[in-house]
Design an enzyme around this catalytic site. Structure first.
Site, mmCIF file in Angstrom:
data_model
loop_
_atom_site.group_PDB
_atom_site.id
_atom_site.type_symbol
_atom_site.label_atom_id
_atom_site.label_comp_id
_atom_site.label_asym_id
_atom_site.label_seq_id
_atom_site.Cartn_x
_atom_site.Cartn_y
_atom_site.Cartn_z
ATOM 1 N N ARG A 62 0.840 -1.219 0.000
ATOM 2 C CA ARG A 62 0.000 0.000 0.000
ATOM 3 C C ARG A 62 0.864 1.253 0.000
ATOM 4 O O ARG A 62 0.580 2.225 -0.727
ATOM 5 C CB ARG A 62 -0.924 -0.027 1.209
ATOM 6 C CG ARG A 62 -1.899 1.153 1.290
ATOM 7 C CD ARG A 62 -2.902 0.950 2.413
ATOM 8 N NE ARG A 62 -3.797 2.094 2.522
ATOM 9 C CZ ARG A 62 -3.928 2.850 3.605
ATOM 10 N NH1 ARG A 62 -3.204 2.593 4.690
ATOM 11 N NH2 ARG A 62 -4.770 3.857 3.633
ATOM 12 N N HIS A 66 0.598 3.792 -3.078
ATOM 13 C CA HIS A 66 0.017 5.115 -2.845
ATOM 14 C C HIS A 66 1.025 6.221 -3.121
ATOM 15 O O HIS A 66 0.638 7.348 -3.442
ATOM 16 C CB HIS A 66 -0.536 5.220 -1.417
ATOM 17 C CG HIS A 66 -1.866 4.548 -1.255
ATOM 18 N ND1 HIS A 66 -2.845 5.016 -0.399
ATOM 19 C CD2 HIS A 66 -2.386 3.453 -1.848
ATOM 20 C CE1 HIS A 66 -3.902 4.225 -0.470
ATOM 21 N NE2 HIS A 66 -3.641 3.265 -1.343
ATOM 22 N N HIS A 187 -5.014 -7.148 -4.506
ATOM 23 C CA HIS A 187 -5.966 -7.208 -3.400
ATOM 24 C C HIS A 187 -6.054 -8.610 -2.819
ATOM 25 O O HIS A 187 -6.771 -8.835 -1.848
ATOM 26 C CB HIS A 187 -7.359 -6.754 -3.858
ATOM 27 C CG HIS A 187 -7.501 -5.279 -3.947
ATOM 28 N ND1 HIS A 187 -8.461 -4.661 -4.719
ATOM 29 C CD2 HIS A 187 -6.797 -4.277 -3.358
ATOM 30 C CE1 HIS A 187 -8.339 -3.346 -4.603
ATOM 31 N NE2 HIS A 187 -7.336 -3.091 -3.793
ATOM 32 N N TRP A 203 -10.236 -9.520 1.023
ATOM 33 C CA TRP A 203 -10.743 -9.975 -0.279
ATOM 34 C C TRP A 203 -10.637 -11.491 -0.437
ATOM 35 O O TRP A 203 -11.360 -12.090 -1.215
ATOM 36 C CB TRP A 203 -9.958 -9.305 -1.407
ATOM 37 C CG TRP A 203 -10.227 -7.860 -1.592
ATOM 38 C CD1 TRP A 203 -11.151 -7.296 -2.429
ATOM 39 C CD2 TRP A 203 -9.564 -6.760 -0.953
ATOM 40 N NE1 TRP A 203 -11.101 -5.919 -2.347
ATOM 41 C CE2 TRP A 203 -10.134 -5.560 -1.449
ATOM 42 C CE3 TRP A 203 -8.538 -6.677 -0.013
ATOM 43 C CZ2 TRP A 203 -9.716 -4.299 -1.037
ATOM 44 C CZ3 TRP A 203 -8.122 -5.430 0.413
ATOM 45 C CH2 TRP A 203 -8.709 -4.253 -0.105
ATOM 46 N N THR A 204 -9.688 -12.088 0.275
ATOM 47 C CA THR A 204 -9.454 -13.522 0.146
ATOM 48 C C THR A 204 -9.358 -14.159 1.532
ATOM 49 O O THR A 204 -9.215 -13.472 2.547
ATOM 50 C CB THR A 204 -8.152 -13.813 -0.622
ATOM 51 O OG1 THR A 204 -7.029 -13.378 0.159
ATOM 52 C CG2 THR A 204 -8.140 -13.095 -1.971
ATOM 53 N N ASN A 206 -6.945 -15.985 2.658
ATOM 54 C CA ASN A 206 -5.587 -15.934 3.198
ATOM 55 C C ASN A 206 -4.905 -14.653 2.727
ATOM 56 O O ASN A 206 -4.168 -14.653 1.741
ATOM 57 C CB ASN A 206 -4.770 -17.152 2.774
ATOM 58 C CG ASN A 206 -3.511 -17.325 3.629
ATOM 59 O OD1 ASN A 206 -3.018 -16.361 4.226
ATOM 60 N ND2 ASN A 206 -2.996 -18.541 3.692
ATOM 61 N N ASP A 211 -1.348 -14.744 -4.448
ATOM 62 C CA ASP A 211 -1.690 -15.724 -5.480
ATOM 63 C C ASP A 211 -2.817 -15.153 -6.328
ATOM 64 O O ASP A 211 -3.083 -13.943 -6.287
ATOM 65 C CB ASP A 211 -2.067 -17.067 -4.854
ATOM 66 C CG ASP A 211 -3.214 -16.954 -3.844
ATOM 67 O OD1 ASP A 211 -3.976 -15.941 -3.886
ATOM 68 O OD2 ASP A 211 -3.371 -17.864 -3.012
ATOM 69 N N ASP A 232 -13.976 -3.422 -7.521
ATOM 70 C CA ASP A 232 -13.671 -4.821 -7.824
ATOM 71 C C ASP A 232 -14.730 -5.405 -8.758
ATOM 72 O O ASP A 232 -14.417 -5.946 -9.823
ATOM 73 C CB ASP A 232 -13.620 -5.656 -6.540
ATOM 74 C CG ASP A 232 -12.544 -5.197 -5.570
ATOM 75 O OD1 ASP A 232 -11.413 -4.961 -6.018
ATOM 76 O OD2 ASP A 232 -12.840 -5.073 -4.373
#
Length: 309
Positions: A62, A66, A187, A203-204, A206, A211, A232
């Site tokens: 990030r 940014h 993300h 978002w996932t 893990n 990945d 998204d």
């Protein structure tokens, strides 16, 4: 058979009268000292240890993003030039919580005072992707620190769709549609925090592994406990973006290759600006007896095709 005038330059070769030139855009990276290179490599090792120990890869990505994402290709302002060191830029709304990354990095930063903040912050992002299992991203040192931060409001807004994404990434930064989708895949790391972005969740499943699961989750629909922002879901509604989402969900190697390219481009916006290098292009025909060879030479690269006369 089309017969055209030609110039013979040897018993076996002729040049067709359609000579052209090729222009290849190449980056003009600055030369840095051997001591600087050694410092960067030592710093890279220190960053690996810190990021693995503190599980802070997402916020390092990030920080790098940014910083770089403020670049404006029209005014040539903003970009990955160390301005996140200024309180004024840290105070931008989109950078809420970014001081945590800077505080974590302080002990390493103090060990490498000769490395620019610009290189240091971008190197942290590259290492963060690597440590979490993502692709190796080429890193070229030599960024100089700019003396003042860019204006607020240049980073993407997660509540807006495809038109906004293209306004920010393509029109402002100069990146491509493929870059937009590939970069969105980052993300797969991290999560949103209500007190920083107004959103909450990952978002996932893990968020410390890099990945292609972001794309798989996006295609599978919304799930309880996982996050899908407007920016998204917009990727699925665009005729150019969606095929790339599907490609990356099915082929992690393709995603890694495109992500590494896009991340490098992002980290080098406004840095070592590309210059056009012109190569001579000529077409020659070789006529030994009944067989011929067609050569296309460009910048020392030749294409060889056999044919029968």
């Amino acid at each position: 058979v089309l017969l055209v005038p030609a110039t013979r330059i040897s018993p076996d070769f002729i040049i067709l009268p359609r000579n052209k030139s090729l222009a290849k855009m190449t980056k003009n990276y600055p030369t840095v000292s051997e001591d600087y290179k050694k410092a960067v490599e030592k710093c890279r090792r220190k960053l690996r240890g810190l990021i693995a120990e503190k599980n802070c890869a997402p916020i390092m990505v990030r920080l790098a993003w940014h910083s770089a994402g403020t670049f404006d290709c029209q005014s040539r302002t903003g970009g990955p030039f160390g301005t996140m060191r200024f309180d004024a830029e840290q105070a931008h709304g989109a950078n809420s919580g970014i001081h945590i990354a800077l505080r974590l990095l302080d002990p390493i930063r103090e060990q490498f005072p000769t490395i620019s903040f610009a290189d240091f912050h971008q190197l942290a992002g590259v290492v963060a992707v690597e440590v979490t299992g993502g692709p190796d991203i080429p890193f070229h040192p030599g960024r100089e620190d700019k003396p003042q931060p860019p204006p607020e409001g240049r980073l993407p807004d997660a509540t807006k769709g495809c038109d906004h994404l293209r306004d920010v990434f393509a029109k402002q930064m100069g990146l491509s549609d493929k870059d937009i989708v590939a970069l969105s895949g980052a993300h797969t790391l991290g999560r949103c925090h209500k007190d920083r972005s107004g959103f909450e969740g990952a978002w996932t499943s893990n968020p410390l592994i890099f990945d292609n699961s972001y794309f798989k989750e996006l295609l599978s629909g919304e799930k309880e406990g996982l996050l899908q922002l407007v920016s998204d879901k917009a990727l699925l509604d665009d005729p150019v973006f969606r095929p790339l989402v599907e490609k990356y969900a099915a082929d992690e190697d393709a995603f890694f290759a495109d992500y590494a390219e896009a991340h490098m481009k992002l980290s080098e916006l406004g840095f070592a600006d590309a210059q056009a290098v012109t190569y001579a292009l000529c077409v020659c025909v070789c006529l030994p007896e009944s067989h011929g060879c067609f050569w296309l030479g460009a910048g020392g690269v030749a294409l060889h095709l056999n044919f029968v006369i």
